[in-house]
Design a protein around this motif. Structure first.
Motif, PDB file in Angstrom:
ATOM      1  N   ASN A  69       5.860   7.641  59.620  1.00 36.47           N
ATOM      2  CA  ASN A  69       4.858   6.676  59.157  1.00 36.47           C
ATOM      3  C   ASN A  69       3.509   6.904  59.812  1.00 36.47           C
ATOM      4  OD1 ASN A  69       7.023   5.611  57.788  1.00 36.47           O
ATOM      5  ND2 ASN A  69       6.659   3.502  58.403  1.00 36.47           N
ATOM      6  N   ILE A  70       3.491   7.299  61.079  1.00 36.38           N
ATOM      7  CA  ILE A  70       2.229   7.517  61.790  1.00 36.38           C
ATOM      8  C   ILE A  70       1.778   8.973  61.721  1.00 36.38           C
ATOM      9  CG2 ILE A  70       2.664   5.583  63.349  1.00 36.38           C
ATOM     10  CD1 ILE A  70       3.279   7.648  65.559  1.00 36.38           C
ATOM     11  N   GLY A  71       2.418   9.755  60.867  1.00 35.14           N
ATOM     12  CA  GLY A  71       2.108  11.177  60.769  1.00 35.14           C
ATOM     13  C   GLY A  71       2.918  11.987  61.768  1.00 35.14           C
ATOM     14  N   PRO A  75      -0.506  12.615  68.813  1.00 41.25           N
ATOM     15  CA  PRO A  75      -0.770  12.974  70.217  1.00 41.25           C
ATOM     16  C   PRO A  75      -0.500  11.841  71.206  1.00 41.25           C
ATOM     17  CG  PRO A  75      -2.830  12.741  68.992  1.00 41.25           C
ATOM     18  CD  PRO A  75      -1.727  12.740  67.986  1.00 41.25           C
ATOM     19  N   LEU A  76      -0.707  10.587  70.803  1.00 42.73           N
ATOM     20  CA  LEU A  76      -0.486   9.485  71.737  1.00 42.73           C
ATOM     21  C   LEU A  76       0.994   9.348  72.080  1.00 42.73           C
ATOM     22  CD1 LEU A  76      -2.211   6.069  71.809  1.00 42.73           C
ATOM     23  CD2 LEU A  76       0.272   6.156  71.985  1.00 42.73           C
ATOM     24  N   LEU A 313       7.564   2.203  71.915  1.00 41.90           N
ATOM     25  CA  LEU A 313       6.404   1.451  72.389  1.00 41.90           C
ATOM     26  C   LEU A 313       5.102   2.107  71.933  1.00 41.90           C
ATOM     27  CD1 LEU A 313       7.675   0.662  75.986  1.00 41.90           C
ATOM     28  CD2 LEU A 313       7.018  -1.069  74.296  1.00 41.90           C
ATOM     29  N   ALA A 314       5.042   3.436  72.050  1.00 48.31           N
ATOM     30  CA  ALA A 314       3.826   4.146  71.655  1.00 48.31           C
ATOM     31  C   ALA A 314       3.603   4.083  70.150  1.00 48.31           C
ATOM     32  CB  ALA A 314       3.919   5.605  72.122  1.00 48.31           C
ATOM     33  N   THR A 315       4.669   4.190  69.384  1.00 51.01           N
ATOM     34  CA  THR A 315       4.549   4.168  67.923  1.00 51.01           C
ATOM     35  C   THR A 315       4.035   2.824  67.430  1.00 51.01           C
ATOM     36  OG1 THR A 315       6.299   5.817  67.630  1.00 51.01           O
ATOM     37  CG2 THR A 315       5.844   4.355  65.763  1.00 51.01           C
ATOM     38  N   GLN A 321      -3.021  -0.321  66.491  1.00 51.11           N
ATOM     39  CA  GLN A 321      -4.384   0.061  66.850  1.00 51.11           C
ATOM     40  C   GLN A 321      -5.098   0.812  65.732  1.00 51.11           C
ATOM     41  OE1 GLN A 321      -6.055  -0.893  69.743  1.00 51.11           O
ATOM     42  NE2 GLN A 321      -4.245  -2.230  69.816  1.00 51.11           N
ATOM     43  N   GLU A 322      -4.358   1.581  64.953  1.00 55.05           N
ATOM     44  CA  GLU A 322      -4.977   2.362  63.882  1.00 55.05           C
ATOM     45  C   GLU A 322      -4.919   1.647  62.528  1.00 55.05           C
ATOM     46  OE1 GLU A 322      -3.598   6.419  63.827  1.00 55.05           O
ATOM     47  OE2 GLU A 322      -3.901   6.685  65.980  1.00 55.05           O
ATOM     48  N   ASN A 323      -4.457   0.396  62.527  1.00 57.15           N
ATOM     49  CA  ASN A 323      -4.415  -0.423  61.304  1.00 57.15           C
ATOM     50  C   ASN A 323      -3.699   0.286  60.152  1.00 57.15           C
ATOM     51  OD1 ASN A 323      -5.970  -2.627  62.410  1.00 57.15           O
ATOM     52  ND2 ASN A 323      -7.788  -1.341  62.182  1.00 57.15           N
ATOM     53  N   LEU A 324      -2.575   0.916  60.478  1.00 54.26           N
ATOM     54  CA  LEU A 324      -1.889   1.733  59.489  1.00 54.26           C
ATOM     55  C   LEU A 324      -1.161   0.909  58.431  1.00 54.26           C
ATOM     56  CD1 LEU A 324      -0.543   4.727  61.605  1.00 54.26           C
ATOM     57  CD2 LEU A 324      -2.680   4.487  60.340  1.00 54.26           C
ATOM     58  N   VAL A 325      -0.753  -0.312  58.775  1.00 55.40           N
ATOM     59  CA  VAL A 325      -0.100  -1.155  57.772  1.00 55.40           C
ATOM     60  C   VAL A 325      -1.100  -1.501  56.666  1.00 55.40           C
ATOM     61  CG1 VAL A 325       1.147  -3.287  57.343  1.00 55.40           C
ATOM     62  CG2 VAL A 325       1.506  -2.063  59.498  1.00 55.40           C
ATOM     63  N   ALA A 326      -2.308  -1.863  57.056  1.00 56.92           N
ATOM     64  CA  ALA A 326      -3.357  -2.155  56.065  1.00 56.92           C
ATOM     65  C   ALA A 326      -3.710  -0.911  55.271  1.00 56.92           C
ATOM     66  CB  ALA A 326      -4.595  -2.712  56.767  1.00 56.92           C
TER      67      ALA A 326
END
Length: 469
Positions: A69-71, A75-76, A313-315, A321-326
């Motif tokens: 989902n986050i690609g 890197p984080l 936790l990081a995911t 933080q990156e507003n990926l749901v929106a």
């Protein structure tokens, strides 16, 4: 003694992937991938893309069946894993309560419906489902469990019993006693079965992964109320739909549901570490762990390991933080609008279904006589071949990775990462448009490929008949 160097090993053996799997792993899968032109060798991955050794990019609209989902290789998350490894922390002591699993449990409770406050960590979606079903039986003292027709909940024996697909179940019976199927969207049948008073739980995917289906707007709210009325637990299986996939953090939010148990997996760790969980009400949790001598009556060795907890936790941090749901909700609207335009131009498209970054394009028999004859010819041999005729050229010609939505379904499915933007959306739409235009050319390369698939299917059937009993 020589040193172990994983970097050198990967470099030295690069390109042997399919030969190694044919020899030592799943040779049938190797044959399928080679037949449909998916036998690519990927050298690296980043974000929405996979790359081969020559540097060609492949747009990943499969996301590991919804894992990324986050690609890919965020890197984080990678840094968090490296950082925790560098600390040499104690891990899986088992007779302790580790900090990281407590922190991730706290975060899971924070982002799920507020009445859910007790978490169990495990390793896979199927294991999360198995745990949810086991807790439902343990908490209610009942044995029957209901699931929806067309549902998919995993392939371990218990989860398979509620995966209502004959292809997956073939050869593995008898399945779990007490497993019963309910007609999709049929509230009357659901109530008839619940009324008997011995149903422990009703489990359902808010959006079915096989085909991307969801019921009428009032179905799930009423189903939830029926479960409450007859004392059965309501389980939402969000293994694929969770963590923003449908444009909400949880797909259940589309109907404001309050399930008794919620399962999650796939996207929870950013694709780095196997991880899963289910979260339930404390009351249900305590009915399972109800005595001191039963404090580990349900357990799993690797469930709370440091790497999975750190990645989780990081995911979640990245998602927020990156507003990926929106972004998933926005991307879904754009994809749907563009697919509606394609549907108006291509008679093969019968329906489109989009919720966020969960996309299905369903095909139907065309109107033109020449196309209709070709369509019927393909389906007479195998009902599942046509969508592969779309998925394969999308991959080989446009380097866009999608997949067929299920057995004997004329549906292709896309599960893009939630990070996509207009370039990725346009590449998918333009590629699909081009492939569908090729379908109108009779004879043509699309139908030549279809003929090859038919010949392969016929050979397979003949080999089955000739095989000794």
């Amino acid at each position: 003694m020589s040193e172990f160097d994983i970097t050198s090993l990967i470099k030295e053996r690069a390109g042997e992937n399919y030969d190694l799997h044919e020899q030592h792993v799943n040779r049938t899968l190797v044959k399928v991938l080679r037949t449909i032109g998916f036998d690519k060798v990927y050298a690296r991955a980043k974000g929405s893309y996979l790359y081969d050794a020559e540097g060609n990019d492949y747009l990943d609209f499969l996301s590991g069946y919804g894992v990324y989902n986050i690609g890919r290789n965020h890197p984080l998350v990678a840094k968090a894993i490296k950082d925790v490894l560098d600390q040499d922390l104690s891990n899986m002591v088992q007779m302790d309560c580790a900090l990281l699993s407590g922190l991730l449990a706290e975060k899971v409770v924070e982002i799920t419906p507020e009445h859910l406050d007790a978490v169990f960590f495990c390793n896979s979606g199927a294991e999360a489902v198995e745990g949810a079903l086991k807790f439902a039986r343990g908490a209610t003292g009942r044995k029957r469990i209901l699931s929806l027709a067309g549902g998919y909940h995993g392939l371990t024996l218990g989860a398979l019993s509620f995966t209502n697909n004959g292809n997956f179940q073939e050869g593995f019976g008898p399945l779990l006693p007490g497993a019963e199927k309910v007609g999709y969207g049929d509230l009357n049948e659901l109530e008839d079965k619940l009324r008997q008073g011995d149903v422990a739980a009703f489990i359902a995917e808010p959006v079915q992964g096989k085909g991307v289906y969801w019921p009428e707007e009032d179905y799930f709210p009423q189903a939830q109320e029926l479960c409450r009325k007859y004392g059965a637990l309501f389980i939402m299986d969000e293994v694929q739909t969770g963590f923003g996939r449908t444009g909400k953090m949880w797909a259940l939010e589309h109907w404001n549901l309050e399930p008794d148990i919620l399962t999650m997996a796939k996207a929870i760790s950013g694709g780095y570490v196997p991880a899963a969980a289910f979260v339930t009400r404390r009351e249900i949790h305590q009915k399972v762990f109800n005595r001191l001598d039963r404090c580990v009556v349900h357990s799993t060795t690797f469930g709370r390991n440091n790497l999975a907890m750190t990645a989780g936790l990081a995911t979640i941090h990245v998602l927020q933080q990156e507003n990926l749901v929106a972004n998933a909700a926005w991307a879904g609207k754009v994809i749907e609008e563009k697919l509606i335009e394609l549907k108006a131009r291509h008679e093969l498209i019968q329906d489109i279904r989009v919720k966020g970054c969960m996309v299905a394009v369903e095909f139907g028999e065309p109107r033109s006589m020449k196309m209709k004859l070709a369509w019927k010819g393909i389906h007479a041999v195998d009902k599942g071949l046509f969508p592969q005729m779309i998925v394969t050229p999308l991959m080989t010609k446009h380097r866009v990775l999608t997949h067929v939505a299920g057995h004997n379904l004329d549906i292709i499915k896309a599960l893009p990462p939630l990070i996509i933007g207009e370039p990725e959306i346009n590449r998918f739409i333009n590629g699909l448009d081009d492939v569908l235009q090729d379908c109108t050319r009779l004879p043509g390369p699309m139908w030549d490929f279809g003929r090859n698939l038919v010949q392969t299917a016929i050979k397979q059937r003949k080999s089955k008949k000739l095989a000794p009993a």
